[in-house]
Design a protein around this motif. Sequence first.
Motif, PDB file in Angstrom:
ATOM      1  N   SER A   1      16.583 -26.586   9.652  1.00 27.44           N
ATOM      2  CA  SER A   1      17.281 -26.899   8.412  1.00 27.44           C
ATOM      3  C   SER A   1      18.648 -27.518   8.659  1.00 27.44           C
ATOM      4  O   SER A   1      19.150 -28.281   7.831  1.00 27.44           O
ATOM      5  CB  SER A   1      17.434 -25.636   7.557  1.00 27.44           C
ATOM      6  OG  SER A   1      16.181 -25.171   7.121  1.00 27.44           O
ATOM      7  N   VAL A   2      19.262 -27.200   9.795  1.00 24.97           N
ATOM      8  CA  VAL A   2      20.598 -27.706  10.103  1.00 24.97           C
ATOM      9  C   VAL A   2      20.527 -29.067  10.786  1.00 24.97           C
ATOM     10  O   VAL A   2      21.298 -29.979  10.473  1.00 24.97           O
ATOM     11  CB  VAL A   2      21.375 -26.702  10.983  1.00 24.97           C
ATOM     12  CG1 VAL A   2      22.733 -27.270  11.390  1.00 24.97           C
ATOM     13  CG2 VAL A   2      21.564 -25.388  10.235  1.00 24.97           C
TER      14      VAL A   2
ATOM     15  N   SER B   1      16.569 -16.186   9.395  1.00 25.86           N
ATOM     16  CA  SER B   1      16.639 -17.652   9.409  1.00 25.86           C
ATOM     17  C   SER B   1      17.855 -18.140   8.637  1.00 25.86           C
ATOM     18  O   SER B   1      18.516 -19.105   9.041  1.00 25.86           O
ATOM     19  CB  SER B   1      15.352 -18.253   8.823  1.00 25.86           C
ATOM     20  OG  SER B   1      15.363 -18.273   7.413  1.00 25.86           O
TER      21      SER B   1
ATOM     22  N   ARG C   1      25.866 -23.811  10.681  1.00 28.18           N
ATOM     23  CA  ARG C   1      26.645 -24.701   9.827  1.00 28.18           C
ATOM     24  C   ARG C   1      28.129 -24.339   9.832  1.00 28.18           C
ATOM     25  O   ARG C   1      28.998 -25.218   9.822  1.00 28.18           O
ATOM     26  CB  ARG C   1      26.135 -24.630   8.380  1.00 28.18           C
ATOM     27  CG  ARG C   1      24.762 -25.220   8.142  1.00 28.18           C
ATOM     28  CD  ARG C   1      24.474 -25.283   6.651  1.00 28.18           C
ATOM     29  NE  ARG C   1      23.083 -25.564   6.369  1.00 28.18           N
ATOM     30  CZ  ARG C   1      22.521 -26.763   6.414  1.00 28.18           C
ATOM     31  NH1 ARG C   1      23.270 -27.804   6.733  1.00 28.18           N
ATOM     32  NH2 ARG C   1      21.236 -26.929   6.136  1.00 28.18           N
TER      33      ARG C   1
ATOM     34  N   GLY D   1      15.813 -21.845  10.884  1.00 25.31           N
ATOM     35  CA  GLY D   1      17.221 -22.081  10.592  1.00 25.31           C
ATOM     36  C   GLY D   1      17.742 -23.345  11.252  1.00 25.31           C
ATOM     37  O   GLY D   1      18.440 -24.159  10.631  1.00 25.31           O
TER      38      GLY D   1
ATOM     39  N   THR E   1      20.949 -17.433  10.765  1.00 25.98           N
ATOM     40  CA  THR E   1      21.047 -18.437  11.826  1.00 25.98           C
ATOM     41  C   THR E   1      21.509 -19.778  11.266  1.00 25.98           C
ATOM     42  O   THR E   1      22.437 -20.411  11.809  1.00 25.98           O
ATOM     43  CB  THR E   1      19.681 -18.601  12.521  1.00 25.98           C
ATOM     44  OG1 THR E   1      19.263 -17.334  13.041  1.00 25.98           O
ATOM     45  CG2 THR E   1      19.748 -19.618  13.641  1.00 25.98           C
ATOM     46  N   GLU E   2      20.888 -20.218  10.186  1.00 28.72           N
ATOM     47  CA  GLU E   2      21.247 -21.506   9.588  1.00 28.72           C
ATOM     48  C   GLU E   2      22.716 -21.548   9.189  1.00 28.72           C
ATOM     49  O   GLU E   2      23.446 -22.508   9.514  1.00 28.72           O
ATOM     50  CB  GLU E   2      20.371 -21.776   8.361  1.00 28.72           C
ATOM     51  CG  GLU E   2      20.767 -23.032   7.607  1.00 28.72           C
ATOM     52  CD  GLU E   2      19.895 -23.311   6.387  1.00 28.72           C
ATOM     53  OE1 GLU E   2      20.294 -24.153   5.555  1.00 28.72           O
ATOM     54  OE2 GLU E   2      18.817 -22.690   6.272  1.00 28.72           O
ATOM     55  N   GLU E   3      23.171 -20.522   8.495  1.00 25.24           N
ATOM     56  CA  GLU E   3      24.547 -20.558   7.992  1.00 25.24           C
ATOM     57  C   GLU E   3      25.575 -20.443   9.114  1.00 25.24           C
ATOM     58  O   GLU E   3      26.648 -21.044   9.044  1.00 25.24           O
ATOM     59  CB  GLU E   3      24.755 -19.464   6.944  1.00 25.24           C
ATOM     60  CG  GLU E   3      23.911 -19.652   5.697  1.00 25.24           C
ATOM     61  CD  GLU E   3      24.034 -21.036   5.077  1.00 25.24           C
ATOM     62  OE1 GLU E   3      25.152 -21.605   5.084  1.00 25.24           O
ATOM     63  OE2 GLU E   3      23.013 -21.573   4.618  1.00 25.24           O
TER      64      GLU E   3
ATOM     65  N   ARG F   1      10.391 -26.507   6.672  1.00 26.54           N
ATOM     66  CA  ARG F   1      11.825 -26.801   6.702  1.00 26.54           C
ATOM     67  C   ARG F   1      12.087 -28.282   7.016  1.00 26.54           C
ATOM     68  O   ARG F   1      13.159 -28.801   6.727  1.00 26.54           O
ATOM     69  CB  ARG F   1      12.514 -25.935   7.752  1.00 26.54           C
ATOM     70  CG  ARG F   1      12.480 -24.442   7.468  1.00 26.54           C
ATOM     71  CD  ARG F   1      13.247 -24.082   6.207  1.00 26.54           C
ATOM     72  NE  ARG F   1      13.276 -22.651   5.979  1.00 26.54           N
ATOM     73  CZ  ARG F   1      14.274 -21.849   6.352  1.00 26.54           C
ATOM     74  NH1 ARG F   1      15.324 -22.337   6.985  1.00 26.54           N
ATOM     75  NH2 ARG F   1      14.215 -20.551   6.096  1.00 26.54           N
TER      76      ARG F   1
END
Length: 590
Positions: free
Chosen positions: A154-155, A120, A128, A151, A123-125, A303
């Motif tokens: 969160s974005v 996660s 971003r 993820g 994926t999130e980073e 999240r």
Amino acid sequence: MVNPPMTNKPDQQATIHPEAASSGISKGLTNYGDRGFSLFLRKAFIKGAGYTDKALDRPVIGITNTGSSYNPCHGNMPQLIEAVQRGILMAGGLPMDFPTISLHESFSQPTSMYLRNLMSMDTEEMLRAQPMDAVVLIGGCDKTVPAQLMGAASVGLPAVQLVTGSMLTGSHRSERVGACTDCRRYWGKFRAEEIDAEEISDVNNQLVASVGTCSVAGTASTMACIAEALGIGLPGSATPPAVTADRIRIAERSGEVAVHMARAGLSIDKILTPAAFENAMRVLLAMGGSTNAIVHMAAIAGRLGYELDLKALDVMSRNTPVLLDLKPSGDHYMEDFHAAGGMHTLLRELKPLLHLDALTVTGRTLGEELEAAGPGFKQHVVKTLDAPLYPQGGIAVLHGNLAPAGAIIKQSAANPELMEHEGRAVVFENAEDLAARIDSPELDVRAEDVLVLKNIGPKAAAMPEAGYLPIPKKLAAQGVKDMVRVSDGRMSGTAFGTIVLHVTPEAAIGGPLAWVQTGDRIRLSVRERCIEWLVSDEELAMRQNAKPVQVPVAERGYAHLFKKTVLQADRGADFDFLTATQRKGSIPRS
């Protein structure tokens, strides 16, 4: 007509004024202290791959590539990516696929749950870090879809979940078989010496007949259905098998829809609303889905700032019967569910219990999509509310002095004769202790006992699917098929039996389970939603003083991060620093 000459000149306006563009290839520029140079450099490098300024002017749609030689559940990844790319191009977008971590349940040591949060974060980073206006998340195996949705939530980008699809079923000596309920059933026969080594080897070749995810209501299929119920997967996307043309067409359409979402600004928080989560919970209960989905939905909701209310979920379970005749609660496979109309058929039957105004990735509501799907047809896989497969939801939530913060049981796949039961505890301190003693002829155990496994919760062991304790070999040889089993871990959605899971708080942080001893009495009452440990407060205090709990720690690396920050099962076993800081309330809403 003479075509204009091709040119490699950079787009001067975009190069000089990058601050005017907050989308496409100009989004999220690397910081060199000069935004104009940042865009100039980015375009110079991407043009090395042969892109023109005209192509770079389009909305950029990311595609997560989770293919891996270790992951047969994602074995159709190349075909899916190609189809998604086609859909994006047809809709006027620019497809950009990129790799992330790939997890497979059987190829992740110590457990794929240990790596879900890492996936996660990956994926999130990547969402971003890289310029994209929307993303198509391609996942399938158990922890990949939850990790991706965690993820992406969160974005906040527009996102479409594309599942890889289920595997085909095989045939063993004229019997239809599929992973992985039949895996467990045949292995149980082998342990009980009902079949020999030759037959277990033969069936091993037939259980997984193609690439794709498990063909029953395991975690992968459950999360596929939940994704569609949430509205984050396309209508009709949950059930097409991995190797079919239907699956490829869904992939193409997912790419097309992602472009429209990017242009409309239809971000993921507009899809993953409380109403959408409640619809997904109805589907989980009505399909007899995986118990793991509760942990994953709690993490995804966390999240976005929501907390999963287990007591409210149990209230929902009491008036949401199991309608889907799918293993392990029923008899059929995902291929049959797809042929019966898939999720449209199930959702149509559940309409009186659903929020039909919940928005989907198409921009239309769930109700509108069901109307567009038509009236349905005669089939025998999805039952009716008037004549369900099981009268309540597949999952029941338990409380009691053994599980102050809750535990769960998959009641639709349990033995009715054991759901009201009191027995003597036979305790295993951890997974290693279980492996060392469960098949010992000297093990003091009887069929009416309650098997208890400690220290397989989130902090202790990253919550492996070890809650499906095997029947002790000497009892299996006597024909015993089920026993009450209790643990602070998980079990596969493909598993079955009278098994109490996710006991919270876990033993490793001082939950009551830590001090249960062999010989104690445990009472299970699914009717009363109760799991009780029949021990006095004085005895508990004496045991606590004699053997204080030491919370597990790790010295370095990801293990250190995991053990230091992982939450309990009722909070989704997410990391505490990844949950949303703003709390928005509980789901289901009471």
